[in-house]
Write a protein that holds these residues in place. Sequence first.
Motif, PDB file in Angstrom:
ATOM      1  N   GLN A 100       0.848  -1.183   0.000  1.00 17.69           N
ATOM      2  CA  GLN A 100       0.000   0.000   0.000  1.00 17.69           C
ATOM      3  C   GLN A 100       0.887   1.237   0.000  1.00 17.69           C
ATOM      4  OE1 GLN A 100      -2.595   0.290   3.360  1.00 17.69           O
ATOM      5  NE2 GLN A 100      -3.869   1.864   2.446  1.00 17.69           N
ATOM      6  N   VAL A 101       0.515   2.190  -0.844  1.00 15.15           N
ATOM      7  CA  VAL A 101       1.274   3.430  -0.919  1.00 15.15           C
ATOM      8  C   VAL A 101       1.117   4.189   0.395  1.00 15.15           C
ATOM      9  CG1 VAL A 101       1.520   5.631  -2.105  1.00 15.15           C
ATOM     10  CG2 VAL A 101       0.934   3.568  -3.406  1.00 15.15           C
ATOM     11  N   PRO A 102       2.224   4.572   1.023  1.00 17.66           N
ATOM     12  CA  PRO A 102       2.112   5.303   2.289  1.00 17.66           C
ATOM     13  C   PRO A 102       1.709   6.750   2.055  1.00 17.66           C
ATOM     14  CG  PRO A 102       4.406   5.137   1.650  1.00 17.66           C
ATOM     15  CD  PRO A 102       3.611   4.326   0.647  1.00 17.66           C
ATOM     16  N   VAL A 103       1.314   7.393   3.133  1.00 14.62           N
ATOM     17  CA  VAL A 103       1.042   8.825   3.079  1.00 14.62           C
ATOM     18  C   VAL A 103       2.383   9.548   3.105  1.00 14.62           C
ATOM     19  CG1 VAL A 103      -0.006  10.784   4.264  1.00 14.62           C
ATOM     20  CG2 VAL A 103      -1.154   8.550   4.258  1.00 14.62           C
ATOM     21  N   VAL A 104       2.610  10.426   2.160  1.00 13.74           N
ATOM     22  CA  VAL A 104       3.888  11.126   2.062  1.00 13.74           C
ATOM     23  C   VAL A 104       3.640  12.594   1.765  1.00 13.74           C
ATOM     24  CG1 VAL A 104       6.088  11.323   0.850  1.00 13.74           C
ATOM     25  CG2 VAL A 104       5.074   9.070   1.231  1.00 13.74           C
ATOM     26  N   GLU A 105       4.233  13.449   2.579  1.00 17.48           N
ATOM     27  CA  GLU A 105       4.177  14.881   2.330  1.00 17.48           C
ATOM     28  C   GLU A 105       5.455  15.317   1.615  1.00 17.48           C
ATOM     29  OE1 GLU A 105       2.443  14.116   6.504  1.00 17.48           O
ATOM     30  OE2 GLU A 105       4.223  13.547   5.358  1.00 17.48           O
ATOM     31  N   SER A 106       5.350  16.358   0.803  1.00 17.98           N
ATOM     32  CA  SER A 106       6.514  16.908   0.115  1.00 17.98           C
ATOM     33  C   SER A 106       6.290  18.391  -0.156  1.00 17.98           C
ATOM     34  CB  SER A 106       6.776  16.173  -1.203  1.00 17.98           C
ATOM     35  OG  SER A 106       5.674  16.317  -2.077  1.00 17.98           O
ATOM     36  N   GLY A 107       7.366  19.066  -0.536  1.00 15.77           N
ATOM     37  CA  GLY A 107       7.266  20.460  -0.919  1.00 15.77           C
ATOM     38  C   GLY A 107       7.785  21.444   0.107  1.00 15.77           C
ATOM     39  N   GLY A 108       8.189  20.960   1.272  1.00 14.96           N
ATOM     40  CA  GLY A 108       8.713  21.863   2.282  1.00 14.96           C
ATOM     41  C   GLY A 108      10.076  22.409   1.885  1.00 14.96           C
ATOM     42  N   GLY A 109      10.547  23.380   2.667  1.00 14.28           N
ATOM     43  CA  GLY A 109      11.849  23.950   2.382  1.00 14.28           C
ATOM     44  C   GLY A 109      12.108  25.197   3.206  1.00 14.28           C
ATOM     45  N   LEU A 110      13.184  25.871   2.861  1.00 11.66           N
ATOM     46  CA  LEU A 110      13.574  27.116   3.535  1.00 11.66           C
ATOM     47  C   LEU A 110      13.230  28.282   2.622  1.00 11.66           C
ATOM     48  CD1 LEU A 110      15.085  28.754   5.705  1.00 11.66           C
ATOM     49  CD2 LEU A 110      17.201  28.240   4.471  1.00 11.66           C
ATOM     50  N   VAL A 111      12.419  29.192   3.118  1.00 13.58           N
ATOM     51  CA  VAL A 111      12.013  30.358   2.345  1.00 13.58           C
ATOM     52  C   VAL A 111      12.106  31.606   3.214  1.00 13.58           C
ATOM     53  CG1 VAL A 111      10.461  29.055   0.838  1.00 13.58           C
ATOM     54  CG2 VAL A 111       9.583  30.074   2.959  1.00 13.58           C
ATOM     55  N   GLN A 112      11.961  32.749   2.572  1.00 13.41           N
ATOM     56  CA  GLN A 112      11.957  34.008   3.302  1.00 13.41           C
ATOM     57  C   GLN A 112      10.527  34.456   3.587  1.00 13.41           C
ATOM     58  OE1 GLN A 112      14.306  36.745   0.917  1.00 13.41           O
ATOM     59  NE2 GLN A 112      16.198  36.065   1.905  1.00 13.41           N
ATOM     60  N   ALA A 113      10.399  35.282   4.586  1.00 10.73           N
ATOM     61  CA  ALA A 113       9.081  35.821   4.906  1.00 10.73           C
ATOM     62  C   ALA A 113       8.489  36.514   3.688  1.00 10.73           C
ATOM     63  CB  ALA A 113       9.191  36.792   6.073  1.00 10.73           C
ATOM     64  N   GLY A 114       7.209  36.240   3.442  1.00  9.67           N
ATOM     65  CA  GLY A 114       6.544  36.807   2.285  1.00  9.67           C
ATOM     66  C   GLY A 114       6.499  35.885   1.077  1.00  9.67           C
ATOM     67  N   ASP A 115       7.331  34.860   1.089  1.00  4.90           N
ATOM     68  CA  ASP A 115       7.374  33.901  -0.016  1.00  4.90           C
ATOM     69  C   ASP A 115       6.176  32.946   0.039  1.00  4.90           C
ATOM     70  OD1 ASP A 115      11.004  33.446  -0.302  1.00  4.90           O
ATOM     71  OD2 ASP A 115       9.651  35.061  -0.949  1.00  4.90           O
ATOM     72  N   SER A 116       6.107  32.101  -0.993  1.00  2.42           N
ATOM     73  CA  SER A 116       5.043  31.103  -1.091  1.00  2.42           C
ATOM     74  C   SER A 116       5.631  29.706  -1.221  1.00  2.42           C
ATOM     75  CB  SER A 116       4.155  31.382  -2.304  1.00  2.42           C
ATOM     76  OG  SER A 116       3.517  32.643  -2.190  1.00  2.42           O
ATOM     77  N   LEU A 117       4.885  28.722  -0.785  1.00  2.50           N
ATOM     78  CA  LEU A 117       5.231  27.315  -0.943  1.00  2.50           C
ATOM     79  C   LEU A 117       3.950  26.534  -1.159  1.00  2.50           C
ATOM     80  CD1 LEU A 117       7.826  26.262   1.823  1.00  2.50           C
ATOM     81  CD2 LEU A 117       8.172  26.179  -0.652  1.00  2.50           C
ATOM     82  N   THR A 118       4.064  25.433  -1.901  1.00  4.03           N
ATOM     83  CA  THR A 118       2.940  24.522  -2.054  1.00  4.03           C
ATOM     84  C   THR A 118       3.351  23.142  -1.559  1.00  4.03           C
ATOM     85  OG1 THR A 118       2.040  25.725  -3.945  1.00  4.03           O
ATOM     86  CG2 THR A 118       1.296  23.466  -3.620  1.00  4.03           C
ATOM     87  N   LEU A 119       2.659  22.665  -0.562  1.00  4.91           N
ATOM     88  CA  LEU A 119       2.893  21.319  -0.045  1.00  4.91           C
ATOM     89  C   LEU A 119       1.953  20.337  -0.741  1.00  4.91           C
ATOM     90  CD1 LEU A 119       3.130  22.043   3.785  1.00  4.91           C
ATOM     91  CD2 LEU A 119       4.916  22.189   2.043  1.00  4.91           C
ATOM     92  N   SER A 120       2.442  19.120  -0.915  1.00  2.00           N
ATOM     93  CA  SER A 120       1.641  18.060  -1.514  1.00  2.00           C
ATOM     94  C   SER A 120       1.598  16.873  -0.575  1.00  2.00           C
ATOM     95  CB  SER A 120       2.237  17.621  -2.853  1.00  2.00           C
ATOM     96  OG  SER A 120       2.296  18.691  -3.768  1.00  2.00           O
TER      97      SER A 120
END
Length: 121
Positions: free
Chosen positions: A1-21
């Motif tokens: 069974q495919v596990p639950v996996v999060e991705s898309g995190g990282g180091l950004v500056q205040a005001g930036d955007s990120l999309t997690l999956s």
Amino acid sequence: QVPVVESGGGLVQAGDSLTLSCTAPVSTFSGYVRGWARQAPGKEREFVASINGAGDKQYYADSVKGRFTISRDHAKNIVYLQMNSLESEDTAVYYCARAGDFWAIERWTDWGPGTQVTVSS
């Protein structure tokens, strides 16, 4: 069974955007409420956002309302968390889970391992 996996995190500056999956097996995705929670260093895990099975109702913590957007892709079994105008207070490990309740994370199950988001000011 495919596990639950999060991705898309990282180091950004205040005001930036990120999309997690979050990918999840169809057995825990299709038709189920799914949610995102986060845990900052030294703090308890807290609710961030949740979305119903149809994808047409979303709920947000007051701290992220207006900045974060949760969505889901039924064809790909993916839940997204679009994060805009990031603040240093958003620094945390972000987790995806099957939500037994829209708000009460103590009723959530099938947690992923999490993805780190760090926002520098």
